[in-house]
Scaffold this active site. Sequence first.
Site, PDB file in Angstrom:
ATOM      1  N   HIS A  77       0.830  -1.221   0.000  1.00 14.53           N
ATOM      2  CA  HIS A  77       0.000   0.000   0.000  1.00 14.53           C
ATOM      3  C   HIS A  77       0.860   1.265   0.000  1.00 14.53           C
ATOM      4  O   HIS A  77       0.494   2.270   0.615  1.00 14.53           O
ATOM      5  CB  HIS A  77      -0.950   0.024   1.205  1.00 14.53           C
ATOM      6  CG  HIS A  77      -1.973  -1.064   1.215  1.00 14.53           C
ATOM      7  ND1 HIS A  77      -3.238  -0.923   0.709  1.00 14.53           N
ATOM      8  CD2 HIS A  77      -1.915  -2.344   1.671  1.00 14.53           C
ATOM      9  CE1 HIS A  77      -3.915  -2.055   0.863  1.00 14.53           C
ATOM     10  NE2 HIS A  77      -3.137  -2.931   1.439  1.00 14.53           N
ATOM     11  N   ASN A 149     -10.416  -2.711   2.594  1.00 19.68           N
ATOM     12  CA  ASN A 149     -10.132  -2.687   1.154  1.00 19.68           C
ATOM     13  C   ASN A 149     -11.418  -2.429   0.388  1.00 19.68           C
ATOM     14  O   ASN A 149     -12.509  -2.437   0.966  1.00 19.68           O
ATOM     15  CB  ASN A 149      -9.567  -4.037   0.696  1.00 19.68           C
ATOM     16  CG  ASN A 149      -8.081  -4.197   1.035  1.00 19.68           C
ATOM     17  OD1 ASN A 149      -7.375  -3.220   1.284  1.00 19.68           O
ATOM     18  ND2 ASN A 149      -7.620  -5.429   1.034  1.00 19.68           N
ATOM     19  N   HIS A 341      -3.866   0.997  12.111  1.00 23.38           N
ATOM     20  CA  HIS A 341      -3.671  -0.268  12.826  1.00 23.38           C
ATOM     21  C   HIS A 341      -5.042  -0.869  13.170  1.00 23.38           C
ATOM     22  O   HIS A 341      -5.831  -0.236  13.872  1.00 23.38           O
ATOM     23  CB  HIS A 341      -2.892   0.005  14.118  1.00 23.38           C
ATOM     24  CG  HIS A 341      -2.404  -1.246  14.779  1.00 23.38           C
ATOM     25  ND1 HIS A 341      -3.079  -2.441  14.744  1.00 23.38           N
ATOM     26  CD2 HIS A 341      -1.278  -1.487  15.495  1.00 23.38           C
ATOM     27  CE1 HIS A 341      -2.404  -3.355  15.400  1.00 23.38           C
ATOM     28  NE2 HIS A 341      -1.294  -2.810  15.874  1.00 23.38           N
ATOM     29  N   TYR A 364       0.945  -4.364  12.129  1.00 26.11           N
ATOM     30  CA  TYR A 364       0.853  -2.922  11.843  1.00 26.11           C
ATOM     31  C   TYR A 364       1.669  -2.080  12.815  1.00 26.11           C
ATOM     32  O   TYR A 364       2.235  -1.056  12.433  1.00 26.11           O
ATOM     33  CB  TYR A 364      -0.617  -2.469  11.816  1.00 26.11           C
ATOM     34  CG  TYR A 364      -1.336  -2.983  10.591  1.00 26.11           C
ATOM     35  CD1 TYR A 364      -1.632  -4.336  10.468  1.00 26.11           C
ATOM     36  CD2 TYR A 364      -1.690  -2.146   9.543  1.00 26.11           C
ATOM     37  CE1 TYR A 364      -2.263  -4.836   9.345  1.00 26.11           C
ATOM     38  CE2 TYR A 364      -2.331  -2.633   8.417  1.00 26.11           C
ATOM     39  CZ  TYR A 364      -2.614  -3.975   8.323  1.00 26.11           C
ATOM     40  OH  TYR A 364      -3.232  -4.475   7.205  1.00 26.11           O
TER      41      TYR A 364
HETATM   42 FE1  HDD Z   1      -2.550  -4.780   5.542  1.00 24.78          FE
HETATM   43  C1  HDD Z   1      -1.057  -1.764   5.232  1.00 24.78           C
HETATM   44  C2  HDD Z   1      -5.509  -3.443   4.358  1.00 24.78           C
HETATM   45  C3  HDD Z   1      -3.993  -7.891   5.611  1.00 24.78           C
HETATM   46  C4  HDD Z   1       0.241  -6.036   6.941  1.00 24.78           C
HETATM   47  N1  HDD Z   1      -3.156  -2.962   4.901  1.00 24.78           N
HETATM   48  C5  HDD Z   1      -2.387  -1.841   4.847  1.00 24.78           C
HETATM   49  C6  HDD Z   1      -3.161  -0.747   4.351  1.00 24.78           C
HETATM   50  C7  HDD Z   1      -4.417  -1.216   4.110  1.00 24.78           C
HETATM   51  C8  HDD Z   1      -4.413  -2.613   4.461  1.00 24.78           C
HETATM   52  C9  HDD Z   1      -5.599  -0.443   3.572  1.00 24.78           C
HETATM   53  C10 HDD Z   1      -2.648   0.658   4.105  1.00 24.78           C
HETATM   54  C11 HDD Z   1      -2.941   1.555   5.259  1.00 24.78           C
HETATM   55  C12 HDD Z   1      -2.480   2.960   4.950  1.00 24.78           C
HETATM   56  O1  HDD Z   1      -3.105   3.599   4.094  1.00 24.78           O
HETATM   57  O2  HDD Z   1      -1.491   3.366   5.545  1.00 24.78           O
HETATM   58  N2  HDD Z   1      -4.363  -5.535   5.001  1.00 24.78           N
HETATM   59  C13 HDD Z   1      -5.461  -4.801   4.653  1.00 24.78           C
HETATM   60  C14 HDD Z   1      -6.616  -5.665   4.615  1.00 24.78           C
HETATM   61  C15 HDD Z   1      -6.195  -6.917   4.954  1.00 24.78           C
HETATM   62  C16 HDD Z   1      -4.775  -6.834   5.216  1.00 24.78           C
HETATM   63  C17 HDD Z   1      -8.018  -5.210   4.266  1.00 24.78           C
HETATM   64  C18 HDD Z   1      -6.970  -8.180   5.088  1.00 24.78           C
HETATM   65  C19 HDD Z   1      -8.247  -8.244   5.305  1.00 24.78           C
HETATM   66  N3  HDD Z   1      -1.974  -6.626   6.124  1.00 24.78           N
HETATM   67  C20 HDD Z   1      -2.717  -7.782   6.113  1.00 24.78           C
HETATM   68  C21 HDD Z   1      -1.976  -8.865   6.724  1.00 24.78           C
HETATM   69  C22 HDD Z   1      -0.767  -8.333   7.121  1.00 24.78           C
HETATM   70  C23 HDD Z   1      -0.792  -6.928   6.730  1.00 24.78           C
HETATM   71  C24 HDD Z   1      -2.476 -10.278   6.885  1.00 24.78           C
HETATM   72  C25 HDD Z   1       0.395  -8.964   7.799  1.00 24.78           C
HETATM   73  C26 HDD Z   1       0.376 -10.080   8.464  1.00 24.78           C
HETATM   74  N4  HDD Z   1      -0.702  -4.043   5.945  1.00 24.78           N
HETATM   75  C27 HDD Z   1       0.275  -4.727   6.578  1.00 24.78           C
HETATM   76  C28 HDD Z   1       1.486  -3.881   6.900  1.00 24.78           C
HETATM   77  C29 HDD Z   1       1.052  -2.486   6.368  1.00 24.78           C
HETATM   78  C30 HDD Z   1      -0.322  -2.764   5.777  1.00 24.78           C
HETATM   79  C31 HDD Z   1       2.771  -4.431   6.430  1.00 24.78           C
HETATM   80  C32 HDD Z   1       2.004  -1.757   5.444  1.00 24.78           C
HETATM   81  C33 HDD Z   1       2.027  -0.335   5.902  1.00 24.78           C
HETATM   82  C34 HDD Z   1       1.322  -0.327   7.155  1.00 24.78           C
HETATM   83  O3  HDD Z   1       0.880  -1.603   7.439  1.00 24.78           O
HETATM   84  O4  HDD Z   1       1.138   0.606   7.878  1.00 24.78           O
HETATM   85  O5  HDD Z   1       1.728  -3.870   8.273  1.00 24.78           O
END
Ligand code: HDD
Length: 674
Positions: A77, A149, A341, A364
């Site tokens: 993202h 999402n 988060h 997160y």
């Molecule tokens: Fe995630 C970012 C949505 C599963 C790990 N995720 C991130 C963002 C969104 C989502 C919208 C961007 C937020 C922003 O604008 O800063 N993610 C989802 C949705 C999921 C999902 C809807 C499942 C239903 N994500 C998911 C899993 C993991 C992550 C299973 C890890 C085990 N996601 C992350 C992250 C991020 C992230 C690596 C990258 C940047 C951040 O968190 O802040 O931790």
Amino acid sequence: MTKPDQSGPAPVSPTGAAGGDRSQQGESLTTAQGTRLSETDLSLKAGPRGPILLQDHHFREKITHFDHERIPERVVHARGAAAHGVFRANGAAANLTLASFLQEGVETPVFVRFSTVLGSRGSADTVRDTRGFATKFYTGDGTFDLVGNNIPVFFIQDAIKFPDIIHAGKPHPDREIPQAQSAHDTFWDFVTLHTEATAHTLWNMSDRGIPRSYRMMEGFGIHTFRLVNADGRTSLVKFHWKPRLGVHSMVWEEAQIAAGVDPDFHRRDLADAIESGAHPEWTLGVQVFPDTPEQEFEGIDLLDPTKIVPEELAPVQPIGVMTLNANPTNYFAETEQVAFHPGHLVPGIDVTDDPLLQGRLFSYLDTQISRLGGPNFGQLPINRPHAPVNDMLRDGMHQTAVPTGVAPYKPNSLDGGCPFTAAAGDGFIDVPVPLPATTKQRTRPSSFEDHFSQARLFYVSLSAVEQEHVALAYTFELGKCYEQAIKERALTVLARIDRTLCERVATGLGLAVPEVEDEPDGSIEPSAPLSQVGQEWPVDGRIVAVVADDDTDPTALESVTSLLESRSVLPLVTAPHGGTLFDGEDAVPVSRTFDTARSVEFDALVVLAPPTDERARRLLDEAWRHHKAIGAATDVAEQLPQEWRDSTGVETGDPQAVAERLVGLLGKHRVWER
Ligand code: HDD
């Protein structure tokens, strides 16, 4: 001289800009220490021809800071755009939750960041991908983040698979290509082997993967959450955002052109709409399920994030409306540094044991520590809660708070026992959920094993034109793969969703249709809300090119633009040259020229000048191919192909009447029947 602000950093304002920090005040250019500077163009040298002296503090400070301006982009993202706004609860959730921001009439400031998933920070907006829809509610009881999402199902059921799906979707590790695309071997290798990804992949291949605008996307919390009300009664819910403007998409060729000619398409669209007063709006709704020990509804496991509950079985009940009304003041400070988060919860909302959500609760917080440089990112203006904060977290990199007291521990007597814990029932509620006697094990429940029925549910719910787009998208993406075995495996997956879909893709790829043992269950009933075609929607903020030249009748031009403006549609006068059309009092500024405009910028065209120019013909040809409504004044219409004039969605006649009919067609988004 400006007096320094002694009051400490100000919170983010409810409607908009993070501001009030001690930086960027006063009229003069200064060093970071506030010393006024009268020269910033020349470094301090030994004589006019150098060398530069180490003594030049301004030079060293300026270059050192510049050298460290970048922070790691989000691991997923990374590409996004955001806006401030307000959420107003209608009170319908008051019997479900004691969350204060969901009580009737309560208004809560929000910050929303939309994003793509796979691309780097500088990648194009209109690529085929899932879109993130993350909302920060700055409630009076702490911050609640709904990190969702635009697609209601996810690729994986267990968070331990997240690195796998992301490594597969990201560019190949050897050459780091392709950027921001799923049309490559590693993605299709993974999703065809790990078939729980089937439903999400199908959604990505549908029109949902190429939204027209962030303003025209649904949002989904995906997981099931647990609400608790003032009586301690719990319910399970799924969150939905429904856009007032409806759900609309680009067509694939249009998305590809936009990625080249305007990589910032969605970012610009959101900012322009807000700036022009066309404030995007979503209704927040919940599907509500009884909180039973099985945590399932009508046979659907509510803890499986690859499953939806059709709205026919559990209607979405509106609980409030969100309006985005202000653009960020500074991209880096707000959009880049915001940290969401799913564990940012408030009293009245709790998580469930969905194994994807449980893993997210770890990830997160962890990711921000490397992305935002330490544990104090919550103090950044955009991340600061609007509720009072009195934690016992201390020190660490980038600490900007100046805590008072000597006893950041509990129990203490030296600070008089402060801070006190909230009275029972006043603080966050960890809902007591009984757990069955069980065994520690690395397994999944058998209810997670069906990977195809929900993909089929989505596919059979689409209209014919949407199904056609899905088939073309699979054919495109798999056609970009090099490995024959992966394409063949993908066909075996498609055969388990829908035989006709499989046949269409197989024909496009020039491959045989495979035989599979587990043929799809033909009895699955469609769910109407999964299709985005067939209704009418408000048109405010839509953009129409009014194609004119120096020979156009000024009165006709005026009548068209004023009609469109009166319907809150933005007319952009598009002409062979820049500057103005006509002279004197009639002069009309030109918004776009044939050299700068591509059809992808517009939702429809009104043509008041004959398309004699090749560039004008390209504008029209593309709009026609992309199923956009086209209007033409009677004399101009004669120069359009006969097939067009006989077709639905090409309106001809009196210019103002044509514009009026065009607004009607815009309400349906595209002329699909053409
Ligand atoms: Fe995630 C970012 C949505 C599963 C790990 N995720 C991130 C963002 C969104 C989502 C919208 C961007 C937020 C922003 O604008 O800063 N993610 C989802 C949705 C999921 C999902 C809807 C499942 C239903 N994500 C998911 C899993 C993991 C992550 C299973 C890890 C085990 N996601 C992350 C992250 C991020 C992230 C690596 C990258 C940047 C951040 O968190 O802040 O931790």
